[in-house]
Enzyme design. Sequence first.
Site, mmCIF file in Angstrom:
data_model
loop_
_atom_site.group_PDB
_atom_site.id
_atom_site.type_symbol
_atom_site.label_atom_id
_atom_site.label_comp_id
_atom_site.label_asym_id
_atom_site.label_seq_id
_atom_site.Cartn_x
_atom_site.Cartn_y
_atom_site.Cartn_z
ATOM 1 C CB CYS A 1 19.508 20.738 31.913
ATOM 2 S SG CYS A 1 19.025 20.868 33.623
ATOM 3 C CG ASP B 1 13.260 21.962 30.918
ATOM 4 O OD1 ASP B 1 14.321 21.311 31.006
ATOM 5 O OD2 ASP B 1 13.216 23.169 30.599
ATOM 6 C CG ASP C 1 8.833 26.217 38.481
ATOM 7 O OD1 ASP C 1 9.505 25.854 37.486
ATOM 8 O OD2 ASP C 1 9.360 26.546 39.574
HETATM 9 N N1 SAH Z 1 11.195 24.736 31.371
HETATM 10 C C1 SAH Z 1 11.850 25.975 31.689
HETATM 11 C C2 SAH Z 1 13.130 25.822 32.476
HETATM 12 C C3 SAH Z 1 13.026 24.937 33.679
HETATM 13 S S1 SAH Z 1 14.328 25.104 34.815
HETATM 14 C C4 SAH Z 1 12.095 26.735 30.399
HETATM 15 O O1 SAH Z 1 11.851 26.202 29.335
HETATM 16 O O2 SAH Z 1 12.520 27.874 30.465
HETATM 17 C C5 SAH Z 1 13.784 24.044 36.076
HETATM 18 C C6 SAH Z 1 12.613 24.576 36.900
HETATM 19 O O3 SAH Z 1 12.190 23.546 37.790
HETATM 20 C C7 SAH Z 1 12.906 25.771 37.766
HETATM 21 O O4 SAH Z 1 12.009 26.792 37.458
HETATM 22 C C8 SAH Z 1 12.673 25.292 39.221
HETATM 23 O O5 SAH Z 1 12.012 26.267 40.026
HETATM 24 C C9 SAH Z 1 11.750 24.138 38.989
HETATM 25 N N2 SAH Z 1 11.761 23.062 39.976
HETATM 26 C C10 SAH Z 1 12.810 22.515 40.641
HETATM 27 N N3 SAH Z 1 12.413 21.446 41.357
HETATM 28 C C11 SAH Z 1 11.078 21.325 41.168
HETATM 29 C C12 SAH Z 1 10.076 20.404 41.625
HETATM 30 N N4 SAH Z 1 10.405 19.379 42.420
HETATM 31 N N5 SAH Z 1 8.812 20.578 41.224
HETATM 32 C C13 SAH Z 1 8.484 21.607 40.393
HETATM 33 N N6 SAH Z 1 9.377 22.493 39.919
HETATM 34 C C14 SAH Z 1 10.662 22.356 40.300
#
Ligand code: SAH
Length: 396
Positions: free
Chosen positions: A339, A299, A252
């Site tokens: 989402c 995700d 993340d």
């Molecule tokens: N998979 C998680 C929810 C993900 S929400 C669950 O099941 O609970 C999306 C996430 O992507 C967030 O934590 C955000 O910090 C992260 N994010 C956003 N852009 C990103 C990027 N370019 N690379 C990695 N993480 C990212």
Amino acid sequence: MSNPSLPIVHVINGRQKKLMQGHPWVYGNEIERVEGEPIDGELVTVVDFRNKYMGTGFYNSKSLITVRLLTHRQEEITDELIARRVREACAYRRFVKSRPGTDSCRLIYGEADRLPGVICDRFAGVVVLQILALGMEKYTQVIADALIECEHPDCLLLQNDDAIRRKEGMECFTRVLHGALPEQVVINENGIRLSVDVMGGQKTGYFLDQKDNHLFVRQFCKGARVLDCFSYIGGFALNAAAAGAESVTAVDISESAVQLIKQNAALNGLAVDTVCANCFDYLRAQVKDKQRYDVIVLDPPAFTKAHANMANACRGYKEIALSAMRLLPAGGVLATHSCSYHMPEDVFVNTVLSAAQDLHRQVRVITLRRQDIDHPVLAGYPESHYLKSLWLQMLD
Ligand code: SAH
């Protein structure tokens, strides 16, 4: 009966159908004229081009969604109606509450629970409430009282700190309305303990919409090398580890999320490798290094918050799907998500499948899932179905 003294919003011909089907929004550009002088946050009556009653809702000239309907029936909007909607929303969640090892769920999902702009999540003993529509602001106490009556929480936190509030012309603040906020909030989700940051985390603190998909991933993970991209605080990664994965890596971009994954892995005595990185770069680097995984979860956050950015969003989904497929040998499983409600399900599915075609690889569509049922989909309001969860297996 609807109140005859309310200002009247006339919608243009052609938009009555969606309202009759139960859609709760009237956009500014769907309004033909307004009779009377509506005040932002106050009630208006909505009628069609023939003066036929369509519903009663809140007006807000500062919002793109000028009217949010509370009812499509001839009924008065009272405190009791709002409280009853809260009670109904909480009662529906009994299906989720009865799941073993689960003490958290979404209690109110805005328009889909016929409470426009109201979001409420239960995290173990802490109930987090967000009011994101101006008209609902004055019902905060009514909603809070009904929540306390139904849920008996140890703490009720009003977490009115979201950028959407500014767009609606409201201030941002956070306040404890009932009880005291514990120093640490630890929830149980399908038997996994998760420390959740309700004050500083994303949205209300945790994405409860993925609970059921977190559980679903387990059956593919025994003995597997698992990569959880955009992992936030580790929902998929921890379930994979609990299912007996050989290795689990969670990636993340948020440093605070990565810290929480580490804390949560320790809390459950599970092993998860964490990486704080941009997943686009990380996936590319993994392909370059010729890494291999058996299960990959993607995700990402909503790439598009507007319909106009669809093409860009598709490019984003395709790029990460291409990288992930290159990392998966035959038999490997990809779980990929969108989402954003602006991304229609068929467009998302075709985008991901086109990645496999580009790579000349055949895939099996295992299933197409959606958000957990505590984020219900309201018929006539397609925007309430936002999470698409496509599970594929690489055949060659
Ligand atoms: N998979 C998680 C929810 C993900 S929400 C669950 O099941 O609970 C999306 C996430 O992507 C967030 O934590 C955000 O910090 C992260 N994010 C956003 N852009 C990103 C990027 N370019 N690379 C990695 N993480 C990212």
